[in-house]
Scaffold this active site. Structure first.
Site, PDB file in Angstrom:
ATOM      1  N   LEU A   1      41.094  27.745  51.678  1.00 31.52           N
ATOM      2  CA  LEU A   1      40.346  26.482  51.581  1.00 31.52           C
ATOM      3  C   LEU A   1      41.112  25.343  52.248  1.00 31.52           C
ATOM      4  O   LEU A   1      42.346  25.314  52.221  1.00 31.52           O
ATOM      5  CB  LEU A   1      40.101  26.162  50.108  1.00 31.52           C
ATOM      6  CG  LEU A   1      39.184  27.162  49.401  1.00 31.52           C
ATOM      7  CD1 LEU A   1      39.312  27.041  47.880  1.00 31.52           C
ATOM      8  CD2 LEU A   1      37.733  26.976  49.839  1.00 31.52           C
TER       9      LEU A   1
ATOM     10  N   ARG B   1      38.684  33.321  51.214  1.00 31.01           N
ATOM     11  CA  ARG B   1      38.806  32.336  52.299  1.00 31.01           C
ATOM     12  C   ARG B   1      39.879  31.328  51.917  1.00 31.01           C
ATOM     13  O   ARG B   1      39.932  30.889  50.754  1.00 31.01           O
ATOM     14  CB  ARG B   1      37.499  31.563  52.517  1.00 31.01           C
ATOM     15  CG  ARG B   1      36.305  32.395  52.850  1.00 31.01           C
ATOM     16  CD  ARG B   1      36.319  32.972  54.235  1.00 31.01           C
ATOM     17  NE  ARG B   1      36.371  31.964  55.291  1.00 31.01           N
ATOM     18  CZ  ARG B   1      36.564  32.264  56.574  1.00 31.01           C
ATOM     19  NH1 ARG B   1      36.752  33.512  56.947  1.00 31.01           N
ATOM     20  NH2 ARG B   1      36.578  31.319  57.495  1.00 31.01           N
TER      21      ARG B   1
ATOM     22  N   GLN C   1      44.679  43.999  33.969  1.00 31.39           N
ATOM     23  CA  GLN C   1      45.295  42.796  33.386  1.00 31.39           C
ATOM     24  C   GLN C   1      44.633  41.520  33.896  1.00 31.39           C
ATOM     25  O   GLN C   1      44.506  40.544  33.157  1.00 31.39           O
ATOM     26  CB  GLN C   1      46.798  42.780  33.653  1.00 31.39           C
ATOM     27  CG  GLN C   1      47.523  43.974  33.069  1.00 31.39           C
ATOM     28  CD  GLN C   1      47.200  44.199  31.600  1.00 31.39           C
ATOM     29  OE1 GLN C   1      47.188  43.263  30.800  1.00 31.39           O
ATOM     30  NE2 GLN C   1      46.916  45.450  31.239  1.00 31.39           N
ATOM     31  N   GLU C   2      44.206  41.519  35.158  1.00 33.68           N
ATOM     32  CA  GLU C   2      43.462  40.355  35.671  1.00 33.68           C
ATOM     33  C   GLU C   2      42.240  40.106  34.795  1.00 33.68           C
ATOM     34  O   GLU C   2      41.883  38.960  34.504  1.00 33.68           O
ATOM     35  CB  GLU C   2      43.005  40.591  37.117  1.00 33.68           C
ATOM     36  CG  GLU C   2      44.137  40.697  38.120  1.00 33.68           C
ATOM     37  CD  GLU C   2      43.622  40.850  39.547  1.00 33.68           C
ATOM     38  OE1 GLU C   2      42.650  40.165  39.904  1.00 33.68           O
ATOM     39  OE2 GLU C   2      44.195  41.661  40.301  1.00 33.68           O
TER      40      GLU C   2
ATOM     41  N   SER D   1      34.603  42.300  40.114  1.00 29.69           N
ATOM     42  CA  SER D   1      35.003  42.811  38.791  1.00 29.69           C
ATOM     43  C   SER D   1      35.572  41.702  37.914  1.00 29.69           C
ATOM     44  O   SER D   1      35.381  41.706  36.688  1.00 29.69           O
ATOM     45  CB  SER D   1      35.996  43.967  38.932  1.00 29.69           C
ATOM     46  OG  SER D   1      37.241  43.511  39.385  1.00 29.69           O
ATOM     47  N   ASN D   2      36.257  40.741  38.508  1.00 28.53           N
ATOM     48  CA  ASN D   2      36.751  39.613  37.705  1.00 28.53           C
ATOM     49  C   ASN D   2      35.609  38.739  37.220  1.00 28.53           C
ATOM     50  O   ASN D   2      35.644  38.226  36.094  1.00 28.53           O
ATOM     51  CB  ASN D   2      37.762  38.782  38.510  1.00 28.53           C
ATOM     52  CG  ASN D   2      39.155  39.372  38.446  1.00 28.53           C
ATOM     53  OD1 ASN D   2      39.789  39.358  37.394  1.00 28.53           O
ATOM     54  ND2 ASN D   2      39.616  39.943  39.559  1.00 28.53           N
TER      55      ASN D   2
ATOM     56  N   HIS E   1      45.440  35.782  41.179  1.00 28.37           N
ATOM     57  CA  HIS E   1      46.145  36.396  42.313  1.00 28.37           C
ATOM     58  C   HIS E   1      46.849  37.669  41.842  1.00 28.37           C
ATOM     59  O   HIS E   1      47.500  37.654  40.786  1.00 28.37           O
ATOM     60  CB  HIS E   1      47.175  35.408  42.883  1.00 28.37           C
ATOM     61  CG  HIS E   1      47.935  35.979  44.037  1.00 28.37           C
ATOM     62  ND1 HIS E   1      47.400  36.059  45.302  1.00 28.37           N
ATOM     63  CD2 HIS E   1      49.164  36.538  44.107  1.00 28.37           C
ATOM     64  CE1 HIS E   1      48.277  36.634  46.112  1.00 28.37           C
ATOM     65  NE2 HIS E   1      49.362  36.936  45.408  1.00 28.37           N
TER      66      HIS E   1
ATOM     67  N   ARG F   1      36.345  25.655  59.905  1.00 27.08           N
ATOM     68  CA  ARG F   1      36.677  25.771  58.491  1.00 27.08           C
ATOM     69  C   ARG F   1      36.248  24.505  57.742  1.00 27.08           C
ATOM     70  O   ARG F   1      35.771  24.566  56.607  1.00 27.08           O
ATOM     71  CB  ARG F   1      38.194  25.966  58.381  1.00 27.08           C
ATOM     72  CG  ARG F   1      38.669  26.625  57.143  1.00 27.08           C
ATOM     73  CD  ARG F   1      40.157  26.911  57.215  1.00 27.08           C
ATOM     74  NE  ARG F   1      40.468  28.144  57.922  1.00 27.08           N
ATOM     75  CZ  ARG F   1      40.349  29.358  57.409  1.00 27.08           C
ATOM     76  NH1 ARG F   1      39.903  29.522  56.183  1.00 27.08           N
ATOM     77  NH2 ARG F   1      40.674  30.424  58.102  1.00 27.08           N
TER      78      ARG F   1
END
Ligand code: GRF
Length: 222
Positions: A95, A93, A175-176, A15-16, A111, A67
């Site tokens: 980083l 993930r 709001q994001e 969605s972002n 966030h 990783r």
């Protein structure tokens, strides 16, 4: 100067990404999404990118033993599109330091909390459990330590008495969807500077006043 190239890293719903793509489609937006990379082949965010004709790459973390190996391939995929900015938009993930250092100063994250409160996962559940009255979201530069990089912008929302996790998450997410495109635009327009850990947004309107929650009775606000 043409619109600056933005690569978006995603893992899920997207969605972002959709909000950012909508903003980037508007005249005068300073960035253009040139590439979307997902660590999950089934991420709905990939469909959102494809529907908009944005090139996509999948680097599935389950293909890699470590990783470090995953991040090396991820970095290679990201570099291919030569981004001015890399945006973590629901990229789930952690980083490695090597990846973060490689994109130092051009890597941002959204966030779902008012950092430094509630880094990590389940932010809305934790905010409800603590009984806080104000919650929100943050866009920040990414540094090796998770969710602690310099803050670019924040949006606050009230926590209402009948909220459950879903209701609060939805209020924050709205709001994001405003904050992330704003931050990307500012970055791409060259309007962010970082000094002594504090980010300055140049020529941004100053927000007046404060959010009070619960709102005081009118006799105190007249
Ligand atoms: C957002 O709440 C974001 O802040 C968090 O994960 C969620 C991703 O949602 N990191 P979406 O994939 O953008 O819909």
């Amino acid at each position: 100067m043409g619109a600056r190239r933005v690569t978006v890293l995603v893992s899920g719903r997207g969605s972002n990404l959709a909000a950012l793509a909508d903003a980037a489609g508007q005249r005068d937006f300073a960035g253009t999404i040139t590439h979307v990379v997902s660590n999950r082949p089934a991420a709905r965010a990939l469909d959102i990118a494809r529907a908009r004709g944005v090139p996509t790459t999948v680097v599935d973390h389950t293909w890699f033993a470590t990783r470090e190996a995953f991040d090396a391939e991820l970095a290679r995929a990201v570099e291919q599109a030569e981004p001015a900015l890399v945006v973590l938009a629901g990229f789930m993930r952690v980083l490695t330091d090597a990846f973060v250092r490689r994109f130092d100063g051009r890597l941002i994250n959204v966030h779902p909390s008012l950092l430094p409160a509630y880094p990590g996962l389940h932010t809305h559940r934790r905010a409800l459990a603590d009984g806080v009255k104000v919650h929100g979201c943050t866009v920040h530069f990414v540094t090796p330590e998770v969710d602690v990089g310099p803050i670019i912008a924040q949006a606050a929302v009230p926590v209402l008495p009948d909220d459950d996790e879903g209701a609060l998450a939805a209020r924050v997410l709205r709001q994001e969807h405003r904050l992330l495109p704003a931050a990307v635009h500012w970055y791409c327009a060259g309007r962010l500077t970082l000094h002594a850990g504090r980010v300055r947004v140049h020529d941004a309107p100053v927000a007046e006043g404060a959010l009070l929650c619960p709102a005081p009775d009118p006799m105190w606000t007249a």
